[in-house]
Design a protein around this motif. Structure first.
Motif, PDB file in Angstrom:
ATOM      1  N   GLU A 226       0.815  -1.213   0.000  1.00 39.78           N
ATOM      2  CA  GLU A 226       0.000   0.000   0.000  1.00 39.78           C
ATOM      3  C   GLU A 226       0.852   1.267   0.000  1.00 39.78           C
ATOM      4  OE1 GLU A 226      -3.456   0.335  -0.006  1.00 39.78           O
ATOM      5  OE2 GLU A 226      -3.463  -1.784  -0.508  1.00 39.78           O
ATOM      6  N   THR A 227       1.916   1.277   0.770  1.00 41.86           N
ATOM      7  CA  THR A 227       2.771   2.465   0.841  1.00 41.86           C
ATOM      8  C   THR A 227       3.435   2.729  -0.497  1.00 41.86           C
ATOM      9  OG1 THR A 227       3.211   2.074   3.192  1.00 41.86           O
ATOM     10  CG2 THR A 227       4.725   3.527   2.026  1.00 41.86           C
ATOM     11  N   ARG A 229       2.397   1.805  -3.447  1.00 48.45           N
ATOM     12  CA  ARG A 229       1.388   2.245  -4.407  1.00 48.45           C
ATOM     13  C   ARG A 229       1.052   3.714  -4.208  1.00 48.45           C
ATOM     14  NH1 ARG A 229      -3.328  -2.102  -4.071  1.00 48.45           N
ATOM     15  NH2 ARG A 229      -4.208  -0.797  -5.725  1.00 48.45           N
ATOM     16  N   ASP A 230       1.069   4.159  -2.972  1.00 52.08           N
ATOM     17  CA  ASP A 230       0.745   5.555  -2.695  1.00 52.08           C
ATOM     18  C   ASP A 230       1.836   6.509  -3.162  1.00 52.08           C
ATOM     19  OD1 ASP A 230      -1.765   5.131  -1.599  1.00 52.08           O
ATOM     20  OD2 ASP A 230      -1.004   4.928   0.457  1.00 52.08           O
ATOM     21  N   VAL A 231       3.111   6.141  -2.928  1.00 50.85           N
ATOM     22  CA  VAL A 231       4.208   7.081  -3.211  1.00 50.85           C
ATOM     23  C   VAL A 231       4.830   6.914  -4.582  1.00 50.85           C
ATOM     24  CG1 VAL A 231       4.771   7.187  -0.750  1.00 50.85           C
ATOM     25  CG2 VAL A 231       6.075   5.666  -2.242  1.00 50.85           C
ATOM     26  N   GLY A 234       1.188   4.121  -7.884  1.00 53.58           N
ATOM     27  CA  GLY A 234      -0.168   4.590  -8.167  1.00 53.58           C
ATOM     28  C   GLY A 234      -1.186   3.507  -7.888  1.00 53.58           C
ATOM     29  N   ARG A 235      -2.435   3.877  -7.997  1.00 52.60           N
ATOM     30  CA  ARG A 235      -3.540   2.984  -7.612  1.00 52.60           C
ATOM     31  C   ARG A 235      -4.164   2.262  -8.800  1.00 52.60           C
ATOM     32  NH1 ARG A 235      -4.234   1.510  -2.287  1.00 52.60           N
ATOM     33  NH2 ARG A 235      -3.163   3.100  -1.058  1.00 52.60           N
TER      34      ARG A 235
END
Length: 236
Positions: A226-227, A229-231, A234-235
């Motif tokens: 998750e981290t 993908r966030d930084v 992307g999603r």
């Protein structure tokens, strides 16, 4: 990969500061003989800075870099190269007036006798281009030739800075396949932005962000983190 428990390269709380700016913030990583590793992360994450410190072109501000059991930070780049750390930069640099074979012979020096030369030509998949001048090689084959020139020096660690830059989709896939074949022969650390290539490489992947490692593991683990993908990823 070798079964030995002795790392070929080890980073111990490595930091790099440029004035008040911290580019690398305490990275500790271990690299084993014959391991294939890919480092990814946003622009400015510290990937190239880290390679520059490993090969000695940038001094370490704090911490230690060990090659086998020898501390190498503080050594001149040529001494680090002589110990067995080779680097290929993003832009290919070959002798354009020389053939593939001549480039490899020049890189390998007196140790590059006929048998080793022919084996290396096959290893880098340039048999058909053996007598082609560097200037006449397609971009992707130039990348492979420069990797071959680095391998001619018989390094224990090979550092690659974006080896797929400017390559076609097919060349990128072929380069990943080529690098996978080096697993177990030399420790390869690759910096890359192309996620299709990273997925194809199927290697331990390290994610850097703001000069720190925020994740390390298989690409499948990284892709679902998750981290990360966030930084970075992307999603979507």
């Amino acid at each position: 990969m070798s079964t030995t428990a002795i790392p070929v390269l080890k980073l111990e709380n490595v930091k790099k500061r440029f004035g008040s700016f911290s580019a690398i913030n305490g990275i500790s990583e271990t690299f084993m003989p014959g391991e294939l590793i890919c480092a990814i992360g946003p622009n400015g994450a510290g990937k190239s800075t880290l390679l520059n410190m490993i090969c000695g072109t940038l001094p370490v501000s704090e911490g230690r870099i060990l090659f086998a059991d020898k501390v190498i930070n503080g050594l001149a780049p040529e001494k680090i190269a002589a110990l067995g750390i080779a680097r290929k930069f993003q832009v290919p640099s070959v002798f354009e007036s020389l053939s593939v074979a001549e480039n490899l012979m020049l890189a390998g020096g007196s140790a590059m006798h006929d048998g080793k030369l022919e084996a290396l030509i096959d290893k880098v998949h340039l048999r058909a281009e053996r007598n082609v001048r560097g200037a006449d090689l397609p971009h992707g084959r130039k990348q492979w030739l420069e990797i071959g020139m680095a391998l001619a020096m018989k390094p224990k660690v090979l550092l690659l800075d974006e080896p797929t830059a400017g390559l076609s989709v097919d060349e990128t896939r072929d380069t990943a396949r080529f690098l996978r074949q080096l697993r177990g022969q030399v420790t390869v650390i690759v910096i890359e932005h192309d996620m299709a290539f990273v997925r194809e490489l199927d290697a331990r992947t390290i994610v850097l962000h703001h000069g720190a490692v925020i994740a390390s593991g298989s690409f499948e683990d990284i892709e679902s983190n998750e981290t990360v993908r966030d930084v970075y990823l992307g999603r979507h």
